[in-house]
Scaffold this motif. Structure first.
Motif, PDB file in Angstrom:
ATOM      1  N   ASP A  43       0.828  -1.207   0.000  1.00  0.00           N
ATOM      2  CA  ASP A  43       0.000   0.000   0.000  1.00  0.00           C
ATOM      3  C   ASP A  43       0.864   1.259   0.000  1.00  0.00           C
ATOM      4  OD1 ASP A  43      -2.319  -1.446  -0.026  1.00  0.00           O
ATOM      5  OD2 ASP A  43      -2.607  -1.403   2.147  1.00  0.00           O
ATOM      6  N   ARG A  46       2.239   1.625  -3.398  1.00  0.00           N
ATOM      7  CA  ARG A  46       1.195   2.010  -4.341  1.00  0.00           C
ATOM      8  C   ARG A  46       0.905   3.505  -4.259  1.00  0.00           C
ATOM      9  NH1 ARG A  46      -2.514  -1.005  -2.469  1.00  0.00           N
ATOM     10  NH2 ARG A  46      -1.959  -2.852  -3.700  1.00  0.00           N
ATOM     11  N   SER A  47       1.032   4.071  -3.074  1.00  0.00           N
ATOM     12  CA  SER A  47       0.764   5.498  -2.901  1.00  0.00           C
ATOM     13  C   SER A  47       1.983   6.363  -3.161  1.00  0.00           C
ATOM     14  CB  SER A  47       0.249   5.761  -1.483  1.00  0.00           C
ATOM     15  OG  SER A  47       1.216   5.387  -0.520  1.00  0.00           O
ATOM     16  N   SER A  48       3.144   5.760  -3.372  1.00  0.00           N
ATOM     17  CA  SER A  48       4.352   6.543  -3.672  1.00  0.00           C
ATOM     18  C   SER A  48       4.925   6.080  -5.012  1.00  0.00           C
ATOM     19  CB  SER A  48       5.378   6.405  -2.538  1.00  0.00           C
ATOM     20  OG  SER A  48       5.677   5.035  -2.294  1.00  0.00           O
ATOM     21  N   ARG A 110       3.585   3.200   8.702  1.00  0.00           N
ATOM     22  CA  ARG A 110       2.134   3.096   8.759  1.00  0.00           C
ATOM     23  C   ARG A 110       1.812   2.100   9.860  1.00  0.00           C
ATOM     24  NH1 ARG A 110      -1.200   2.335   3.340  1.00  0.00           N
ATOM     25  NH2 ARG A 110      -0.250   4.397   3.053  1.00  0.00           N
ATOM     26  N   ARG A 158       5.746   7.750 -11.662  1.00  0.00           N
ATOM     27  CA  ARG A 158       5.347   8.558 -10.512  1.00  0.00           C
ATOM     28  C   ARG A 158       6.539   8.943  -9.649  1.00  0.00           C
ATOM     29  NH1 ARG A 158       1.451   5.112  -7.234  1.00  0.00           N
ATOM     30  NH2 ARG A 158       3.082   3.592  -7.726  1.00  0.00           N
TER      31      ARG A 158
END
Length: 456
Positions: A43, A46-48, A110, A158
């Protein structure tokens, strides 16, 4: 062997089998926690951004070619010519490719889980040597060319952290998103100024690429000669890919590594040709090298490795109890065996839960220390002797120390384990060399009474 000894050994064996049930449950908890951790890391990535692989730069020249086909009229038997158009690309790999990367890592948290991200400041430079007539041996007049461009594949765009600008023979050009090539995947490209295609040319290029990623950083050596240098503040690198560094230095604060390859070792031109003609591009992309920034052995892997030795621990502990029984004529009840076995099993649960918060080494020390103290206190009363209890505790502490050595020295684990078992077998044989096994059950065993005043 008399009946009582047989029953006692059978009861001990049954207890060992029953203790495997909680150990299997704890092993399942380890796997569940590891999957949960991997999901959290996924996760975060996926967000970075995910792992990064650089493929390029490659110079591409789109072309249209006039194709003449001779055909025969079936009725008149006369030949005639038809013309068509063929579209394609000419690809040029660099004569020289150099990458100088400075990598800094950081932790993203996290909950109780942490993911290691990296930021790589890469300076990429090199030289294209374009042959006269773009290397075309056929009639050059049959070709029409569109504007050439330079493209580079970046597996997760990204992670690009800067505006890309290409320095081409002193001229500054802006990159645009996309590689313009489906087989190369994501990345960026830059349109090149018009070239004199009838004459050869040398194009010196350079650009800076700041890239964020997680896990791995890999480079595809696209040049005829390649030189890649990476330096990072990560002291536990795992070098991956088809080529190991020619030189590397790893210290407690980081590492530096240098790769040097050539077309003779990479055979990248043939891999690129196979990719273009048969759509087998995995071979081209797999000819890469780089470094992994993932902790090579985390607390879950170490806990999983530790629990593999649980059966050995229980057997050795029960063997120690049994020695005291036969040598000191003490009667240890199966319930007392079971309580000590459960305490040994709890060590692995404590180790797992503590290591998620304070690190594996300190968690191991606290878990092992707590189990040794608890079992030592209990055994002092079971054996009705502080001296015997302390001796037993010292042996158990030594076993925990040896287990930690086995976990830390994976390459020598088999050797160390073999020597340990052989040594313990020798101790057992020496201590029982004069024992009358047939007379064990006939001796009057001292009953065990839980009297605090009985402890020496």
């Amino acid at each position: 062997m008399n009946r009582s000894l047989t029953l006692k050994l059978g009861a001990i064996a049954l207890l060992i089998l029953l203790l495997m049930i909680p150990l299997l449950l704890i092993n399942g908890i380890i796997n569940d926690r590891q999957r949960l951790r991997d999901g959290v890391l996924e996760d975060i990535a996926r967000s970075s951004s995910y792992s990064q692989q650089l493929s390029g730069p490659i110079m591409v020249v789109p072309y249209r070619k006039v194709v003449r086909i001779w055909k025969t009229n079936e009725k008149t038997n006369k030949r005639y010519q038809e013309t068509g158009e063929e579209r394609g690309h000419l690809y040029f790999l660099p004569e020289r490719f150099e990458l100088d990367g400075k990598v800094q890592t950081e932790l993203r948290s996290r909950g109780i889980y942490e993911a290691r991200l990296y930021h790589a400041d890469n300076h990429i430079s090199g030289l294209f040597s374009i042959p006269a007539q773009l290397g075309i041996k056929e009639d050059f007049a049959d070709y029409q060319f569109d504007q050439a461009f330079l493209t580079i594949g970046i597996s997760d765009i990204r992670g690009i952290e800067n505006a890309l600008k290409l320095d081409l023979n002193g001229q500054s050009l802006d990159f645009e998103p996309g590689t313009q090539l489906g087989w190369l995947g994501e990345g960026a490209h830059v349109m090149l100024p018009a070239l004199d295609r009838h004459k050869g040319a040398e194009l010196a290029f350079a650009f800076d690429l700041r890239l964020q990623g997680t896990g791995q950083l890999q480079v595809t050596p696209v040049g005829k000669t390649n030189k890649v240098q990476l330096a990072a503040n990560w002291p536990h690198p795992s070098f991956i890919g088809n080529y190991l560094p020619a030189q590397r230095e790893v210290t407690g604060t980081g590492f530096t590594a240098n790769w040097q390859t050539s077309f003779f070792s990479t055979n990248l031109e043939e891999a690129l040709t196979n990719c273009l003609t048969s759509d087998r591009c995995d071979e081209f992309k797999s000819r890469s090298f780089g470094v992994s920034f993932i902790d090579p052995v985390d607390q879950y892997l170490k806990s999983d490795r530790a629990i593999k030795y649980a059966l050995l621990f229980i057997v050795l502990t029960f063997a120690g109890f049994f020695l005291f029984e036969v040598l000191k004529s003490l009667a240890v009840h199966p319930v007392q065996y079971a309580l000590v076995g459960v305490a040994l099993a709890f060590f692995y649960l404590l180790l797992l839960s503590l290591s998620e918060h304070i690190g594996f080494a300190l968690a191991y020390l606290l878990s092992a220390g707590g189990c040794v103290l608890l079992i030592g206190f209990y055994v002092c009363h079971v054996l009705r002797s502080v001296r015997h209890g302390l001796s037993f505790s010292a042996g158990l502490a030594a076993l925990y120390g040896l287990l930690y050595g086995l976990l830390s020295a994976e390459d020598y684990a088999l050797l160390m384990g073999s020597l340990l078992l052989f040594g313990l077998l020798g101790v057992f044989m020496v201590l029982t060399r004069k024992l009358d096994w047939y007379g064990i059950g006939q001796k009057s065993a001292k009953p065990l009474v839980f009297d605090m005043g009985a402890v020496e």
